[in-house]
Motif scaffolding. Structure first.
Motif: not given
Length: 599
Positions: A40-41, A44-50, A83-90
């Protein structure tokens, strides 16, 4: 050294090792959730998981998401992150940012400042994205305190340390100290239900002031960095390497310095090497480099152009000398008068041989080059990045933008780079996975040029300097902003226009038609720039190997010598303040010296 980079699926074992060490069973994310977060993160750019990497081992990670969540609608970590999955919140176009999760291994198995390095990346991403930064912070001391005293969560989260120093809870206090003393907005009852130590509760942090957060986190980091830097400096002073025996080679060594790597959020050792090729454009009114190349050719090659074969040989020798005397170089700058991708100044075969040598440099992580925007082609970038990619070396391409005013840039500075050419170049650079940076000059042209540009023949010098200050601020926006007006570059290299020997600008200065910006002008533009863009803006030194004839002063209108020998009033203190900022990248040190010139 800690490196922060984008997470990949190959990092899952290391990420889960951190996750399982830092979070209790039932709280830790599963491998499947982490895999989904990467997808999810970072699709594509920009990335959000580091991930934070130290000694080839993952010691921490960071997950963030753009969101349309607001402080009023944030009621729990669970709802904010699905709940940590970010499926609907990203939300890819979300105006705000939310920190989903941070994990860092504790000392001694990792550096003590790993979490601070991660927080520096949080602030950097926030600076790039804009909007509000939000996160729910645990309060891990609550359950124990509640068992002992019966204290309620409403009472607990507001407890303060005796004698000051912020919140009493260690988890809340960590974020308080790294955010510039921002207090939590409110308690989120049952806002983190899986966290047993917090009793299932959390607090909501809402940050709106990027500069305060930058000051706070850099203040934490710079103390450690400065201490290490001083220790390393004392060691090097007792073991100074000897210059190369061949003077033709020795003068090509630009030396080593600490450089702020905005992508890592840390200082890295950087070395500069010169390549005596010259610039085929050779029209920029303010640039002293072509004159320096001419002097080199006169001194060592009877005034003739240095042959291509000799260029490669000279570079091989100075690079070998650098490796022998400074084995741990993270970033290498190759400067050949700003024309590295020019097929005229730096023919493709020569360029390929130079990069082949660069790729053999041990431990090298990044190469920095300078070039004209018109020379940034898909063909050149593909060839260059293919070579560097094979050696796992990243690339930064710097371009002399100088000003957002196209007429000033083309007609008076004679840069030969239209806005369209600059945009095309940045797009091509980013398309190949490289970083783009732009130079911005404060007061780059003689007064007569600016009067003609503004059609204001009677305008005073003082009014023109005020215009130049506003123009520099607009130019930083032009370089860094991702708006329709901006170029969307990754970094800006800001400097006053200093008077170098042998330029058209020198003639104007001698005739009283030009003077450098004052130190207060430099401060004003820098302060406004870093408030908006943070450490993406570098303040370049007012120094050149051949020596500038005039650099900024608050008291001498025509400027003072590079060595400050004719400095008066607050000039030395002001230069020292700016030097401290370069050494720390900490806005906290930008405290203007008191002086009669400010009354």
């Amino acid at each position: 050294m800690i490196t922060l980079r984008s997470a990949t699926f190959d990092d899952l074992d290391g990420i889960m090792n951190v996750e399982e060490k830092k979070w209790e069973e039932g709280t830790a994310a599963t491998r499947e959730v982490m895999e989904d977060r990467i997808r999810i993160c970072n699709s594509k750019e920009p990335h959000y998981f580091f991930v934070a990497v130290e000694n080839n081992r993952i010691t921490g990670y960071l997950v963030m998401q753009p969101t349309d969540l607001t402080p009023d609608t944030c009621v729990s970590w669970t709802s904010a992150t699905d709940n940590g999955t970010m499926k609907t919140t990203y939300k890819e176009d979300g105006p705000n940012l939310y920190v989903v999760s941070i994990g860092a291994i504790s000392p001694p198995k990792a550096s003590a400042d790993t979490a601070d390095r991660i927080m520096a990346r949080v602030v950097d991403l926030w600076c790039r994205h804009g909007g509000i930064l939000m996160f729910t912070a645990r309060m891990p001391g609550f359950s124990t305190a509640h068992e002992k005293t019966g204290i309620t969560p409403d009472e607990y989260w507001q407890l303060k340390k005796i004698g000051g120093g912020g919140p009493q809870d260690a988890g809340i206090q960590f974020y308080w100290s790294r955010s510039g003393g921002v207090e939590p907005t409110r308690l989120l009852k049952n806002g983190f239900p899986s966290d047993v130590k917090s009793g299932g509760h959390a607090v909501l942090y809402v940050l709106k002031d990027v500069l305060s957060a930058q000051e706070a986190i850099q203040n934490h980091l710079c103390h450690a960095s400065h201490h290490v830097g001083k220790k390393e400096g004392r060691r090097r002073k007792s073991q100074q390497p000897k210059p190369h025996e061949d003077p033709r080679v020795a003068v090509l060594d630009g030396g080593r310095r600490r450089w702020w790597d905005a992508m890592l959020g840390d200082f890295v050792p950087m070395h500069t090497l010169y390549i005596p090729q010259g610039c085929d454009w050779n029209k920029c009114a303010f640039c002293p480099i072509p004159q320096a190349i001419t002097e080199y050719e006169k001194l060592f090659f009877n005034g003739l152009r240095v042959p291509d074969a000799e260029i490669v040989s000279l570079f091989s020798q100075i690079l070998t000398h650098m490796i022998d005397t400074h084995p741990k170089v993270h970033t290498l700058c190759l400067f050949n008068a700003g024309s590295f991708l020019s097929d005229v100044s730096n023919p493709p075969l020569v360029r390929e041989q130079i990069i082949e040598l660069v790729c053999q440099t041990p431990n090298l992580s990044r190469l920095i080059i300078e070039t004209n925007a018109n020379d940034v082609t898909v063909k050149n970038m593909h060839a260059l990045c293919s070579q560097l990619g094979g050696a796992n070396i990243d690339l930064t391409v710097r371009i002399g933008v100088e000003t957002q005013n196209q007429t000033l840039r083309l007609k008076y500075l004679k840069k030969g780079q239209t806005d369209k050419a600059l945009r095309k170049a940045v797009h091509t650079i980013h398309m190949h996975g490289a970083l783009a940076g732009g130079y911005v000059l404060l007061n780059p042209a003689p007064f007569s040029n600016i009067r003609a540009l503004l059609d204001a023949p009677e305008e005073s010098d003082e009014r023109l300097l005020l215009w130049a200050e506003e123009e520099a601020i607009k130019s930083l926006d032009f370089v860094l902003s991702e708006s329709l007006h901006g170029l969307g570059m990754d970094e800006a290299y800001f400097c006053s226009t200093n008077v170098g020997p042998g330029t058209l600008l020198t003639q104007a200065w001698e005739q009283g038609d030009f003077r450098p910006a004052s130190l207060r002008m430099v401060y004003s533009v820098l302060r406004q720039g870093i408030t908006k863009y943070g450490t993406r803006i570098h303040l370049l030194p007012f120094k050149d190997e051949r020596g500038f004839l005039a650099v900024p002063s608050n008291h001498v209108p025509q400027g003072i010598a590079q060595d400050l020998k004719n400095a008066v009033g607050c000039d030395v203190k002001f230069h020292n303040m700016l030097n401290r900022y370069r050494e720390t990248m900490n806005p906290f040190v930008l405290v203007v010296p008191s002086c009669t010139c400010n009354i």
